[in-house]
Design an enzyme around this catalytic site. Structure first.
Site, PDB file in Angstrom:
ATOM      1  N   SER A 186     -19.593  67.384  75.932  1.00  0.00           N
ATOM      2  CA  SER A 186     -18.526  68.270  75.488  1.00  0.00           C
ATOM      3  C   SER A 186     -17.782  67.605  74.334  1.00  0.00           C
ATOM      4  O   SER A 186     -18.088  66.475  73.971  1.00  0.00           O
ATOM      5  CB  SER A 186     -17.560  68.552  76.637  1.00  0.00           C
ATOM      6  OG  SER A 186     -16.785  67.390  76.866  1.00  0.00           O
ATOM      7  N   LYS A 187     -16.796  68.310  73.823  1.00  0.00           N
ATOM      8  CA  LYS A 187     -16.052  67.807  72.664  1.00  0.00           C
ATOM      9  C   LYS A 187     -15.444  66.428  72.907  1.00  0.00           C
ATOM     10  O   LYS A 187     -15.218  65.674  71.973  1.00  0.00           O
ATOM     11  CB  LYS A 187     -14.932  68.791  72.299  1.00  0.00           C
ATOM     12  CG  LYS A 187     -15.438  69.982  71.545  1.00  0.00           C
ATOM     13  CD  LYS A 187     -14.291  70.873  71.125  1.00  0.00           C
ATOM     14  CE  LYS A 187     -14.815  72.147  70.502  1.00  0.00           C
ATOM     15  NZ  LYS A 187     -13.824  73.191  70.423  1.00  0.00           N
ATOM     16  N   ARG A 188     -15.173  66.148  74.172  1.00  0.00           N
ATOM     17  CA  ARG A 188     -14.617  64.832  74.501  1.00  0.00           C
ATOM     18  C   ARG A 188     -15.527  63.702  74.030  1.00  0.00           C
ATOM     19  O   ARG A 188     -15.085  62.599  73.768  1.00  0.00           O
ATOM     20  CB  ARG A 188     -14.477  64.685  76.021  1.00  0.00           C
ATOM     21  CG  ARG A 188     -13.268  65.270  76.635  1.00  0.00           C
ATOM     22  CD  ARG A 188     -13.212  64.945  78.120  1.00  0.00           C
ATOM     23  NE  ARG A 188     -14.406  65.442  78.842  1.00  0.00           N
ATOM     24  CZ  ARG A 188     -15.282  64.671  79.451  1.00  0.00           C
ATOM     25  NH1 ARG A 188     -15.124  63.379  79.462  1.00  0.00           N
ATOM     26  NH2 ARG A 188     -16.331  65.187  80.074  1.00  0.00           N
ATOM     27  N   HIS A 189     -16.834  63.982  73.980  1.00  0.00           N
ATOM     28  CA  HIS A 189     -17.790  62.933  73.636  1.00  0.00           C
ATOM     29  C   HIS A 189     -17.986  62.771  72.130  1.00  0.00           C
ATOM     30  O   HIS A 189     -18.731  61.908  71.701  1.00  0.00           O
ATOM     31  CB  HIS A 189     -19.147  63.238  74.261  1.00  0.00           C
ATOM     32  CG  HIS A 189     -19.115  63.260  75.756  1.00  0.00           C
ATOM     33  ND1 HIS A 189     -19.097  64.430  76.475  1.00  0.00           N
ATOM     34  CD2 HIS A 189     -19.086  62.254  76.656  1.00  0.00           C
ATOM     35  CE1 HIS A 189     -19.063  64.145  77.769  1.00  0.00           C
ATOM     36  NE2 HIS A 189     -19.045  62.837  77.905  1.00  0.00           N
ATOM     37  N   GLY A 190     -17.352  63.619  71.345  1.00  0.00           N
ATOM     38  CA  GLY A 190     -17.557  63.549  69.898  1.00  0.00           C
ATOM     39  C   GLY A 190     -18.072  64.895  69.421  1.00  0.00           C
ATOM     40  O   GLY A 190     -17.719  65.926  69.978  1.00  0.00           O
TER      41      GLY A 190
END
Ligand code: GLU
Length: 472
Positions: free
Chosen positions: A240-244
């Site tokens: 998800s966006k949390r990972h980049g």
């Protein structure tokens, strides 16, 4: 069998790399079997499906070069057709109107939870006669799921999957406002578009038995299914966006080549021996659904970087230059008054990981740098560098043959005359003309920067040294 695959994204604002991998597998499978690849935009959620978010998908697909042979179809343009099929199902007794209130459904759910029963609609309105109904009252349309038997299908990735019909309730196919729901529109479309292979993310695997029941109720041929396991981030959680970056176009913005991202994505969840690098042709040739992993795969940025550099070094420079141009424009770097970009690419690709870095790394061939790289200047523009720089400048000022070879010789002569090692002249000169400690061969660097800029920049380096001497 004529192969027809489809990629059916719901626009959310961008093309997710997971979606892109699904699209790639659909595209590859169709290509491999000389089939058709359909693009279908599932834009029934009007709030999210803005023109912009539809465009984001089209842009992502075209940047990756995943051309469709049919479509794009838009579900919002097919409402009349869904309406017709819905009416047919009602007429044939395969669907029914359900008038249950929200209160009744909530209560039902609560009861089921307390009694630890399967959660789902209990079929309350399934057998209402015409007399018992008032169609002017608010209602939804539900599909009459078979009550007995088992739905079995052979998933081309996961193997056999079977679900008892007793576990499936009667799904809503049209809401109170008449709009059709996802499971229904997908089925109508897959059937009418003649899709032979539904390749999609395994978040849809639970929908498949219901979809198969609906297709059978419509008298259609059930396609084959292949559910692709999801992509995880480096912490084992769903990417998800949390990972980049998760959006395909963000990878473009960060300087990746579409060839590298495609190659990366094809290997993320599929393998052919231990081969890592695949051209498009090889992917088409070698790809097979049976070799797709059953387990989820984890995203690995180092590997993507490695592939990106590999493609920067090995693709024809003109092709790399075409993609580099976007980054040059982004960084306002005009290259008309300097060396051909295609000459620089093979020299520079070794030293950078992305096109974005490449664009900034070649800036000094076209523009004077704004400031020295601090570390490089500290190390190489010391007072001892004054003499070699001055002598080199003197020679360069009168140099007629401005070719890399001749300039290289000039630098070694300078070093010889001063009885210094090559590095003691070369490094200060490199930092002086490029502003930093990294460049191709010094002869080539000097040739490409050009005489006028070289002399001007050496003066700048001498000023820097003077300032340093005064400060000490
Ligand atoms: N539109 C669905 C999604 O974006 C995919 C539907 C399908 O592939 O069946 O998740």
């Amino acid at each position: 069998m004529t192969v027809k695959t489809r990629f059916a994204p719901s626009p959310t604002g961008y093309l997710h790399v997971g979606g892109a991998r699904t699209a790639l597998y659909c595209w590859l499978y169709a290509r491999k079997h000389q089939g058709t690849f359909v693009l279908r935009i599932e834009d029934t959620d009007r709030e999210r499906s803005t023109d912009q978010s539809v465009q984001a998908i089209l842009d992502g697909m075209s940047w990756l070069g995943l051309e469709h042979n049919e479509g794009p179809y838009y579900q919002t343009q097919r409402f009349d057709r869904y309406e017709e099929v819905k009416e047919q199902l009602l007429t044939n007794g395969k669907a029914y109107r359900c008038y249950c209130s929200k209160e009744r459904l909530d209560e039902l759910r609560e009861r089921q939870m307390t009694n630890k029963e399967n959660i789902g609609y209990d079929g309350h309105c399934r057998h209402l006669s015409d007399d018992e109904q008032d169609v002017t009252q608010p209602h939804v349309i539900r599909f009459k799921n078979p009550v007995d038997g088992v739905v079995v299908f052979e998933d081309l990735i996961k193997g056999e999957i079977s679900v008892n019909n007793s576990e499936l309730d009667d799904l809503i196919i049209a809401r109170t406002d008449g709009t059709p729901t996802y499971n229904f529109t997908v089925v109508v479309d897959d059937l009418e578009m003649g899709v032979s292979h539904v390749i999609r993310g395994d978040d849809h695997v639970n929908n498949t038995p219901r979809q198969i029941n609906m297709i059978e109720a419509m008298g259609g041929n059930v396609p084959l299914y292949a559910h692709v396991p999801m992509i995880l981030g480096d912490d084992g959680k769903r990417l998800s966006k949390r990972h980049g970056a998760v959006s395909v176009m963000q990878y473009r913005d960060e300087g990746y080549l579409p060839q590298a991202l495609l190659n990366y994505l094809v290997r993320l969840g599929w393998s052919h021996g231990d081969q890592e690098v695949f051209s498009r042709e090889e992917m088409i040739d070698l790809f097979d659904l049976k070799d797709v992993n059953r387990a989820p795969s984890a995203f690995n940025t180092d590997k993507l970087n490695w592939l990106n550099q590999h493609y920067m070094k090995t693709l024809p420079a003109a092709e790399v230059a075409r993609h580099l141009q976007w980054h040059l424009d982004e960084q306002s770097i005009e290259t008309v008054n300097g060396p051909e970009v295609t000459l620089l690419i093979p020299e520079m690709a070794e030293r950078v990981k992305t096109l974005k870095e490449l664009a900034s790394a070649i800036r000094y061939f076209y523009y004077d740098y704004k400031a020295f790289d601090e570390k490089a200047a500290k190390k190489h523009l010391r007072p001892v560098a004054r003499q070699p720089l001055e002598l080199a400048k003197q020679k360069l000022a009168t140099q007629a043959d401005w070719s890399a070879d001749a300039l290289h010789k000039l630098v070694s002569q300078t070093a010889e005359e001063l009885e210094l090692g090559m590095g003691k002249v070369g490094m200060p000169l490199r930092v002086a003309v490029t502003g930093a400690g990294m460049s191709p061969d010094l002869g080539i660097t000097l040739e490409w920067i050009g005489k006028e800029a070289v002399l001007r920049r050496i003066d700048k380096a001498l000023d820097y040294i003077t300032a340093r001497e005064t400060n000490n």
